[in-house]
Write a protein that holds these residues in place. Structure first.
Motif, mmCIF file in Angstrom:
data_model
loop_
_atom_site.group_PDB
_atom_site.id
_atom_site.type_symbol
_atom_site.label_atom_id
_atom_site.label_comp_id
_atom_site.label_asym_id
_atom_site.label_seq_id
_atom_site.Cartn_x
_atom_site.Cartn_y
_atom_site.Cartn_z
ATOM 1 N N LEU A 58 -27.354 44.131 24.204
ATOM 2 C CA LEU A 58 -26.847 43.195 23.416
ATOM 3 C C LEU A 58 -26.032 43.526 22.407
ATOM 4 O O LEU A 58 -25.025 42.617 22.100
ATOM 5 C CB LEU A 58 -27.696 41.964 23.104
ATOM 6 N N ALA A 59 -26.290 44.589 21.793
ATOM 7 C CA ALA A 59 -25.344 45.012 20.565
ATOM 8 C C ALA A 59 -25.157 43.988 19.322
ATOM 9 O O ALA A 59 -24.144 43.960 18.919
ATOM 10 C CB ALA A 59 -24.159 45.435 21.250
ATOM 11 N N GLY A 60 -26.237 43.260 19.284
ATOM 12 C CA GLY A 60 -26.279 42.429 18.153
ATOM 13 C C GLY A 60 -25.768 40.860 18.493
ATOM 14 O O GLY A 60 -25.739 40.094 17.625
ATOM 15 N N HIS A 61 -25.328 40.734 19.806
ATOM 16 C CA HIS A 61 -24.772 39.545 20.143
ATOM 17 C C HIS A 61 -26.012 38.552 20.353
ATOM 18 O O HIS A 61 -27.134 38.940 20.639
ATOM 19 C CB HIS A 61 -23.992 39.577 21.323
ATOM 20 N N ARG A 62 -25.703 37.334 20.473
ATOM 21 C CA ARG A 62 -26.742 36.057 20.617
ATOM 22 C C ARG A 62 -26.537 35.467 21.836
ATOM 23 O O ARG A 62 -27.157 34.326 21.940
ATOM 24 C CB ARG A 62 -26.698 35.465 19.346
ATOM 25 N N ALA A 63 -25.583 35.951 22.743
ATOM 26 C CA ALA A 63 -25.388 34.853 23.784
ATOM 27 C C ALA A 63 -25.077 36.019 24.940
ATOM 28 O O ALA A 63 -24.400 36.893 24.751
ATOM 29 C CB ALA A 63 -24.143 33.948 23.614
ATOM 30 N N VAL A 64 -25.663 35.845 26.053
ATOM 31 C CA VAL A 64 -25.656 36.643 27.084
ATOM 32 C C VAL A 64 -25.396 35.661 28.434
ATOM 33 O O VAL A 64 -26.231 34.732 28.651
ATOM 34 C CB VAL A 64 -26.629 37.662 27.277
ATOM 35 N N GLY A 65 -24.466 36.273 29.424
ATOM 36 C CA GLY A 65 -24.352 35.397 30.353
ATOM 37 C C GLY A 65 -24.091 36.387 31.810
ATOM 38 O O GLY A 65 -23.561 37.334 31.839
ATOM 39 N N GLN A 66 -24.244 35.727 32.997
ATOM 40 C CA GLN A 66 -23.977 36.218 34.260
ATOM 41 C C GLN A 66 -23.169 35.210 35.017
ATOM 42 O O GLN A 66 -23.590 34.010 35.199
ATOM 43 C CB GLN A 66 -25.363 36.731 35.062
ATOM 44 N N LEU A 67 -22.427 35.851 35.800
ATOM 45 C CA LEU A 67 -21.640 34.986 36.689
ATOM 46 C C LEU A 67 -21.636 35.604 38.106
ATOM 47 O O LEU A 67 -21.121 36.762 38.188
ATOM 48 C CB LEU A 67 -20.091 34.442 36.485
ATOM 49 N N VAL A 68 -22.086 35.209 39.114
ATOM 50 C CA VAL A 68 -22.150 35.787 40.509
ATOM 51 C C VAL A 68 -21.387 34.816 41.417
ATOM 52 O O VAL A 68 -21.600 33.702 41.717
ATOM 53 C CB VAL A 68 -23.588 35.665 41.047
ATOM 54 N N VAL A 69 -20.630 35.555 42.223
ATOM 55 C CA VAL A 69 -19.643 35.036 43.218
ATOM 56 C C VAL A 69 -19.969 35.557 44.506
ATOM 57 O O VAL A 69 -19.810 36.761 44.375
ATOM 58 C CB VAL A 69 -18.171 34.963 42.857
#
Length: 255
Positions: free
Chosen positions: A188-199
């Motif tokens: 995450l490198a310090g980020h606080r939001a993570v997401g995935q998009l699958v198509v």
């Protein structure tokens, strides 16, 4: 509800209505998982998941399943973000999602963000089983902590199978008690939001998406079979949603 938490299972079944639209013969919510049908557009049935109670809380066991039959089109969203909260027990909460999409069927699974509040412990599993000619747009977004707070523990596993073949199987654990390095530069490198998009689209089998960096914090990755994955991190939920929306628009422009 029991002394160890809530048990609830919501079910959605979508089928063609014989008039060019999609019927919902099963729309069954319970406990904190209330389901509401909204206005259909261009033959696509739309369902909103409405949180009828707080949670999931520690010890809760929630499940949500959606089945889309051949020729049907279903769009599922949620009315608000889901917030994982600590409960009266220290038991882990679980939220299990199962999606089944038949040939010549389409599912858009686009819930709002999942927020991991301080002191919570939630394990989420999402499993999608698709036939060879199925279409899927699936978005997951996790936000670690509310404004100004440390996150709880959040473990998420996402599995996508097409025609019996696994095209994606990934797990991410964050927060207290997660394996070392979850917040490091490789994850995450310090980020606080993570997401995935699958198509998933049948045409990707012969014309796969090209791998590329979409942003310094987002990448498009073709998967084995007719599928593509966008993985992104961001400092906040707003920026994450913008990255994933832009990525979906870019993938959609290829058709």
């Amino acid at each position: 509800m029991t002394t160890t938490g809530v048990r609830a299972h919501a079910r959605i079944v979508a089928r063609p209505d014989g008039r060019g639209g999609t019927a919902l013969p099963v729309l069954d919510g319970e406990g904190p998982l209330a389901l509401r049908r909204t206005r259909a557009v261009d033959g696509e049935a739309k369902v909103m998941v409405v949180g009828a109670m707080s949670g999931p809380l520690g010890g809760d066991r929630l499940a949500l399943s959606a089945s889309v039959a051949a020729g049907a089109r279903l769009h599922v969203g949620s009315a608000a973000a889901t917030i994982a909260l600590p409960g009266q027990t220290k038991d882990e909460a679980r939220y299990d999602v199962r999606l089944d999409v038949a040939d010549d069927a389409e599912l858009h699974w686009l819930p709002e963000q999942l927020i991991s509040a301080h002191g919570s412990d939630l394990h989420v599993t999402t499993r999608a089983e698709l036939a060879a000619g199925a279409r899927l747009v699936l978005r997951e977004e996790q936000v670690l902590g509310r404004a100004g707070e440390e996150p709880g523990r959040l473990t998420g596993r996402l599995t996508v199978r097409v025609a019996g073949r696994t095209v994606l199987d990934q797990e991410l654990a964050c927060g207290p008690g997660a394996p070392d390095g979850w917040d490091g530069p490789a994850v995450l490198a310090g980020h606080r939001a993570v997401g995935q998009l699958v198509v998933v689209r049948p045409e990707f089998a012969t014309h796969p998406a090209e791998p590329r960096m979409l942003d310094e914090c987002a990448a498009l990755i073709p998967l084995a079979g007719p599928a593509a994955l966008v993985s992104a991190v961001a400092p906040d939920a707003l920026r994450l949603r913008r990255l994933l929306d832009e990525s979906l628009a870019r993938l959609s422009s290829r058709t």
